[in-house]
Design an enzyme around this catalytic site. Sequence first.
Site, mmCIF file in Angstrom:
data_model
loop_
_atom_site.group_PDB
_atom_site.id
_atom_site.type_symbol
_atom_site.label_atom_id
_atom_site.label_comp_id
_atom_site.label_asym_id
_atom_site.label_seq_id
_atom_site.Cartn_x
_atom_site.Cartn_y
_atom_site.Cartn_z
ATOM 1 N N SER A 51 0.852 -1.202 0.000
ATOM 2 C CA SER A 51 0.000 0.000 0.000
ATOM 3 C C SER A 51 0.884 1.247 0.000
ATOM 4 C CB SER A 51 -0.900 0.017 1.232
ATOM 5 O OG SER A 51 -1.403 1.331 1.409
ATOM 6 N N HIS A 72 -1.167 -0.920 -4.316
ATOM 7 C CA HIS A 72 -2.490 -0.629 -3.752
ATOM 8 C C HIS A 72 -2.513 0.865 -3.418
ATOM 9 C CE1 HIS A 72 -6.114 -1.641 -1.331
ATOM 10 N NE2 HIS A 72 -5.632 -0.819 -0.402
ATOM 11 N N ASP A 105 -4.638 3.945 -1.855
ATOM 12 C CA ASP A 105 -5.733 4.215 -0.925
ATOM 13 C C ASP A 105 -6.251 5.632 -1.099
ATOM 14 O OD1 ASP A 105 -6.043 1.819 0.831
ATOM 15 O OD2 ASP A 105 -3.895 2.171 1.108
ATOM 16 N N MET A 109 -8.857 8.439 0.107
ATOM 17 C CA MET A 109 -9.702 8.810 1.257
ATOM 18 C C MET A 109 -10.270 10.195 1.016
ATOM 19 S SD MET A 109 -7.178 7.583 4.270
ATOM 20 C CE MET A 109 -6.299 6.032 4.174
ATOM 21 N N HIS A 118 -8.285 1.513 -4.049
ATOM 22 C CA HIS A 118 -9.244 1.301 -2.958
ATOM 23 C C HIS A 118 -9.912 2.640 -2.652
ATOM 24 C CE1 HIS A 118 -9.597 0.120 1.634
ATOM 25 N NE2 HIS A 118 -10.775 0.324 1.078
ATOM 26 N N MET A 137 -12.064 4.743 -0.528
ATOM 27 C CA MET A 137 -12.750 4.951 0.756
ATOM 28 C C MET A 137 -13.491 6.272 0.610
ATOM 29 S SD MET A 137 -9.654 3.642 3.178
ATOM 30 C CE MET A 137 -8.488 3.647 1.843
ATOM 31 N N MET A 189 -11.780 -5.760 5.333
ATOM 32 C CA MET A 189 -10.899 -4.849 6.078
ATOM 33 C C MET A 189 -10.582 -5.468 7.439
ATOM 34 S SD MET A 189 -10.153 -2.236 4.199
ATOM 35 C CE MET A 189 -9.176 -1.415 5.465
ATOM 36 N N ASP A 235 -6.770 -6.288 4.321
ATOM 37 C CA ASP A 235 -6.091 -4.991 4.280
ATOM 38 C C ASP A 235 -6.147 -4.390 5.670
ATOM 39 O OD1 ASP A 235 -5.131 -2.443 3.683
ATOM 40 O OD2 ASP A 235 -6.809 -1.896 2.370
HETATM 41 C C1 DX5 Z 1 -6.281 1.618 5.608
HETATM 42 C C2 DX5 Z 1 -5.855 1.344 4.186
HETATM 43 C C3 DX5 Z 1 -4.740 0.374 4.093
HETATM 44 C C4 DX5 Z 1 -3.481 0.838 4.784
HETATM 45 C C5 DX5 Z 1 -2.838 -0.351 5.371
HETATM 46 O O1 DX5 Z 1 -7.346 2.485 5.599
HETATM 47 O O2 DX5 Z 1 -6.939 0.810 3.440
HETATM 48 O O3 DX5 Z 1 -4.481 -0.030 2.756
HETATM 49 O O4 DX5 Z 1 -2.562 1.486 3.940
HETATM 50 O O5 DX5 Z 1 -1.751 0.042 6.121
HETATM 51 P P1 DX5 Z 1 -1.002 -0.948 7.112
HETATM 52 O O6 DX5 Z 1 -0.560 -2.139 6.301
HETATM 53 O O7 DX5 Z 1 0.119 -0.129 7.625
HETATM 54 O O8 DX5 Z 1 -1.993 -1.346 8.164
HETATM 55 ZN ZN ZN Z 2 -6.487 -0.058 1.396
#
Ligand code: DX5
Ligand code: ZN
Length: 223
Positions: A8, A33, A35, A37, A67, A69, A138, A173
């Site tokens: 990620s 990956h 992320d 947000m 991903h 969110m 998750m 994840d």
């Molecule tokens: C969390 C994200 C993850 C995050 C995981 O909201 O969806 O992809 O980057 O990070 P680690 O592996 O550090 O928990």
């Molecule tokens: Zn993620």
Amino acid sequence: MQIQILPSLLAADLGRLGDELRRTEASGADAVHLDVMDAHFVPNLSYGPDVVALSRATVPGLYRHVHLMMTRPDRYVDAFAAAGAQTIQVHVEADADVHATIAQIAAAGAKPAIVLNPETPAHAAAPYIGETDEILVMTVHPGRGGQKFIEECLPKIAAVRRMAGDGATVMVDGGVNASTAALAAAAGANAFVAGSYLFGRGDMKAAVAELRETCRKSHAAEA
Ligand code: DX5
Ligand code: ZN
């Protein structure tokens, strides 16, 4: 079953994003990956389509796994697909018509996938089996990296695997490291997103290889 390892980018050094993307590709990981947000679905704000486009420009051969969110992923699917997103994951908890959003992702030329938050039961995925063959469970509350893996999610991983069948991709994840990945693999997961664990290792290539081997063994032991 094929094991997938997805670093990620959230845990990368943002001042050296190009180098971090090249390091990810050189590690032998299956995808990067990304992320996204929106400061609404989760409190945090990360990045948008430009970083997906940067990934495509820097390491075109590295698969881009996005991903979302986001409360309204449907409003951004086309922009992410145009920027080069190859898989787009949407949360079943989003304030959008998830069936329509899955269709929109496919129409935009990307692969649709769904995501369940830790408190969302496995059966919430049921209406979408048949529309997607990738379900992300998750294992932390989404919104930031570096959190602790929630072991209470393990039975849900097993339930999703039973529901989706052997051919599906069941992904985890959040809080993934060698020991939590082994637990998730034994429960039925075959795809593993890891941020801080993989980016925190000097030799990401060795870390990816080790994680893949750990997951393969744990998965095989349960099969
Ligand atoms: C969390 C994200 C993850 C995050 C995981 O909201 O969806 O992809 O980057 O990070 P680690 O592996 O550090 O928990
Ligand atoms: Zn993620």
